[in-house]
Design a protein around this motif. Structure first.
Motif, PDB file in Angstrom:
ATOM      1  N   UNK A  85     -28.153 -24.860 -49.516  1.00  0.00           N
ATOM      2  CA  UNK A  85     -27.784 -23.493 -49.176  1.00  0.00           C
ATOM      3  C   UNK A  85     -26.313 -23.450 -48.771  1.00  0.00           C
ATOM      4  N   UNK A  86     -25.719 -22.249 -48.768  1.00  0.00           N
ATOM      5  CA  UNK A  86     -24.322 -22.142 -48.323  1.00  0.00           C
ATOM      6  C   UNK A  86     -24.209 -22.485 -46.849  1.00  0.00           C
ATOM      7  N   UNK A  87     -22.998 -22.692 -46.390  1.00  0.00           N
ATOM      8  CA  UNK A  87     -22.777 -23.006 -44.976  1.00  0.00           C
ATOM      9  C   UNK A  87     -22.947 -21.771 -44.118  1.00  0.00           C
ATOM     10  N   UNK A  88     -22.911 -21.950 -42.823  1.00  0.00           N
ATOM     11  CA  UNK A  88     -23.099 -20.825 -41.906  1.00  0.00           C
ATOM     12  C   UNK A  88     -21.939 -19.843 -41.982  1.00  0.00           C
ATOM     13  N   UNK A  89     -22.257 -18.558 -41.889  1.00  0.00           N
ATOM     14  CA  UNK A  89     -21.243 -17.508 -41.995  1.00  0.00           C
ATOM     15  C   UNK A  89     -20.241 -17.589 -40.851  1.00  0.00           C
ATOM     16  N   UNK A 117     -12.534 -20.243 -34.752  1.00  0.00           N
ATOM     17  CA  UNK A 117     -11.237 -19.753 -34.287  1.00  0.00           C
ATOM     18  C   UNK A 117     -11.392 -19.003 -32.975  1.00  0.00           C
ATOM     19  N   UNK A 136     -11.192 -22.713 -48.376  1.00  0.00           N
ATOM     20  CA  UNK A 136     -11.744 -23.662 -47.400  1.00  0.00           C
ATOM     21  C   UNK A 136     -12.777 -24.570 -48.067  1.00  0.00           C
ATOM     22  N   UNK A 188     -10.259 -19.203 -44.642  1.00  0.00           N
ATOM     23  CA  UNK A 188     -11.688 -19.423 -44.858  1.00  0.00           C
ATOM     24  C   UNK A 188     -12.009 -19.233 -46.329  1.00  0.00           C
ATOM     25  N   UNK A 189     -13.274 -18.926 -46.615  1.00  0.00           N
ATOM     26  CA  UNK A 189     -13.688 -18.568 -47.972  1.00  0.00           C
ATOM     27  C   UNK A 189     -13.572 -19.698 -48.977  1.00  0.00           C
ATOM     28  N   UNK A 217      -8.334 -24.617 -37.945  1.00  0.00           N
ATOM     29  CA  UNK A 217      -8.822 -23.274 -38.278  1.00  0.00           C
ATOM     30  C   UNK A 217      -8.009 -22.244 -37.512  1.00  0.00           C
ATOM     31  N   UNK A 225     -18.502 -19.985 -39.978  1.00  0.00           N
ATOM     32  CA  UNK A 225     -17.409 -20.919 -40.264  1.00  0.00           C
ATOM     33  C   UNK A 225     -16.464 -20.275 -41.262  1.00  0.00           C
ATOM     34  N   UNK A 226     -15.198 -20.097 -40.931  1.00  0.00           N
ATOM     35  CA  UNK A 226     -14.521 -20.592 -39.740  1.00  0.00           C
ATOM     36  C   UNK A 226     -14.348 -19.555 -38.628  1.00  0.00           C
ATOM     37  N   UNK A 254      -9.284 -16.389 -40.592  1.00  0.00           N
ATOM     38  CA  UNK A 254     -10.272 -16.278 -41.660  1.00  0.00           C
ATOM     39  C   UNK A 254     -10.017 -15.009 -42.439  1.00  0.00           C
ATOM     40  N   UNK A 290      -5.996 -23.860 -42.221  1.00  0.00           N
ATOM     41  CA  UNK A 290      -6.797 -22.809 -42.840  1.00  0.00           C
ATOM     42  C   UNK A 290      -6.487 -21.443 -42.248  1.00  0.00           C
ATOM     43  N   UNK A 348     -20.462 -19.172 -45.164  1.00  0.00           N
ATOM     44  CA  UNK A 348     -19.501 -20.254 -45.012  1.00  0.00           C
ATOM     45  C   UNK A 348     -19.561 -21.211 -46.190  1.00  0.00           C
ATOM     46  N   UNK A 349     -18.630 -22.140 -46.220  1.00  0.00           N
ATOM     47  CA  UNK A 349     -18.580 -23.090 -47.334  1.00  0.00           C
ATOM     48  C   UNK A 349     -19.787 -24.025 -47.329  1.00  0.00           C
ATOM     49  N   UNK A 350     -20.301 -24.332 -48.524  1.00  0.00           N
ATOM     50  CA  UNK A 350     -21.488 -25.172 -48.660  1.00  0.00           C
ATOM     51  C   UNK A 350     -21.236 -26.578 -48.130  1.00  0.00           C
TER      52      UNK A 350
END
Lengths: 331, 331
Positions: free
Chosen positions: A253-257, A264, B225, B221-222, B240, A259-260, B243, B218, B255-257
């Motif tokens: 699955x994608x990473x957590x929303x 910050x 990243x 993000x997106x 970081x 991040x980042x 974003x 960074x 977030x990124x996988x």
């Protein structure tokens, strides 16, 4: 005549792992070449990371179908052509899923026979060192802070929570069912535990961590990581130990929303580690862990399954969340 | 009679920001209360973060429709009822998008009039300090390493790349069009630049960073990243800073996988920071930055738009990637 029974990693999983990904094979018991020992396995361990080895390259090289399934374990030396080893020694190594292995002596570690093998493979092994260095050196908890750990009923998590308590922290864990959560609080000594599969994870985490989360020891990634980031305090730390939520699948699955963004605004440090990088400080950690265990302050937790033939189904059960503490098979 | 012209944050953006989110209003020029100064704005700045202030709470409190739009700027004191300030002083503060403001003296910083206001608002301001502390203290580059920065043609990015070069690193940037990429390499001194909107981002990043990425600064993000994490070397660091890829939208992307997988296998440290936390070391940073600027080693880059009435469209243009360096409006 004795044979070498081997579990072969036969077929790459397409999605979740199953017992059908492995084949049982028989081979000749190997002979020791110069500098080698032959070991008869007595106890083999399971790691969540083994699923990742089957999927791609990680901190170790990828496993390929046809290979003997990889894994660490303990055995008895039955033949030695290496200095310092003799028949009857108890040793630990990357034996793999097999009853016998010929191993170069430099890959083999001699063990203290007065300590039970299940302790060598749990609290005094990689598992204990991972909890120790990951929590203390990467997470750096301070007294009074809240430490959250995912997969808290697992091999590493159950130690992280106990060490957090020893550091004067509030220890909170997540687990996949209510029975494990109750056990974590009643028997292991966590302050609270959250069933991440039940109800509203964010709300339940908030109730369990009323002063927020200062250190999150992440064994899972996924939804729990996302919820932890949103509950994290300013200057929080995330020790990234593993991503088991993404191991047993072909489509992570994608990473957590958060991040980042959360990193910050809340100045969060998120840091991955692999326990091998701390091996130069193994002695320090083991001295401390041993003193905690001897004083009854740190309880080793192991889950021993009987029978080499049960290796595949036991690994599958681990991903279904069946074990409590370090999962081992007695060969 | 002079009036106070104000841009009001009138309507919350639903998706991308537009000039229609703001209303121009006229009010009376305020009078100074005890301990206050009244400032007439001369130059106002834009921050990518201003979009985030409109969306929710960040490191500053959320803006609400009806408020004067927030933002820092420089002005001239026209009335003072505060010790240490007199009419004619050049000062910096959170003036907001307005031609006049009454401000408590403790929120106002007196400036050296021998330095141009655009330098106070860029290389010697928050922008320069962000690049300096974010790169050096969070990213910690070593000579010979590769530093990648996103939004490299932006206010902070254009300084990060130059400071990376001063540290003996390979400096690589990403930007949103080929013209900016060419400018980064030919005029600013980056070693390479990648248009993240064109072709295969992963392949282009690999070509631009043949020895991988050691430090990623960074700003976005997106996707960048995500691509940076996959190109990161062992023990890589991600500073970081922002974003921006997720600011100008009501529905931030996941977030990124690679989080947390890559963080574990590559032992990556990912750390968020806010420049205010480094203000106790402002003097050190400004001394160093000033010496680089005086020696011609660090080029300030500013993009000045003429006219207070252009504030909303200028902010919109920033999110469309129109500016190069620090974007300012001369009032």
């Amino acid at each position: 005549m004795t044979v070498n029974r081997q579990w072969i990693y036969a077929r790459k999983p397409n999605g979740q792992i199953g017992a059908g990904n492995f084949d049982l094979k028989e081979a000749a018991v190997p002979k020791a070449a110069e500098g080698e020992v032959v070991v008869r396995s007595t106890m083999l361990q399971f790691d969540a990371a083994s699923r990742a080895w089957m999927q791609g390259q990680t901190y170790r090289s990828q496993l390929n179908p046809g290979d003997v399934m990889a894994g660490r374990g303990i055995g008895e030396v039955i033949e030695s052509k290496a200095d310092g080893f003799a028949a009857g020694d108890m040793v630990m190594s990357d034996i793999g899923w097999q009853t016998h292995a010929a191993l170069p002596a430099r890959q083999v570690q001699k063990l203290d026979k007065s300590v039970a093998p299940e302790l060598h493979l749990s609290v005094y092994g990689i598992t204990g060192l991972t909890a120790y260095f990951g929590l203390l050196d990467v997470g750096r908890p301070r007294p009074g802070e809240t430490v959250l750990v995912s997969a808290a009923a697992g091999a590493v998590g159950v130690l992280v929570g106990q060490i957090a308590k020893l550091m004067g922290c509030r220890a909170v864990g997540t687990a996949s069912d209510d029975a494990k959560c109750k056990w974590l609080v009643d028997d292991v000594g966590f302050d609270a535990a959250v069933n991440y599969r039940q109800g509203n994870l964010n709300a339940n985490l908030k109730a369990a961590c009323p002063r927020g989360v200062d250190v999150y020891f992440d064994n899972t990634g996924g939804d729990v990581l996302g919820a932890a980031l949103s509950r994290m305090n300013m200057w929080g730390r995330v020790a990234c130990c593993g991503a088991v939520a993404n191991y047993d699948t072909a489509t992570p699955s994608p990473g957590p929303a958060g991040v980042p963004g959360f990193l910050v605004t809340k100045r969060i440090r998120m840091e991955g580690f692999v326990v091998m990088d701390f091996f130069n400080r193994q002695r320090e950690a083991l001295l401390q862990i041993k003193s905690w265990v001897d004083d009854g302050k740190l309880k080793p937790v192991v889950d021993i399954v009987e029978g080499f033939e049960k290796m595949p189904e036991t690994l599958v059960g681990m991903f279904a969340g069946k074990n409590r503490g370090k999962l081992l098979v007695r060969v």
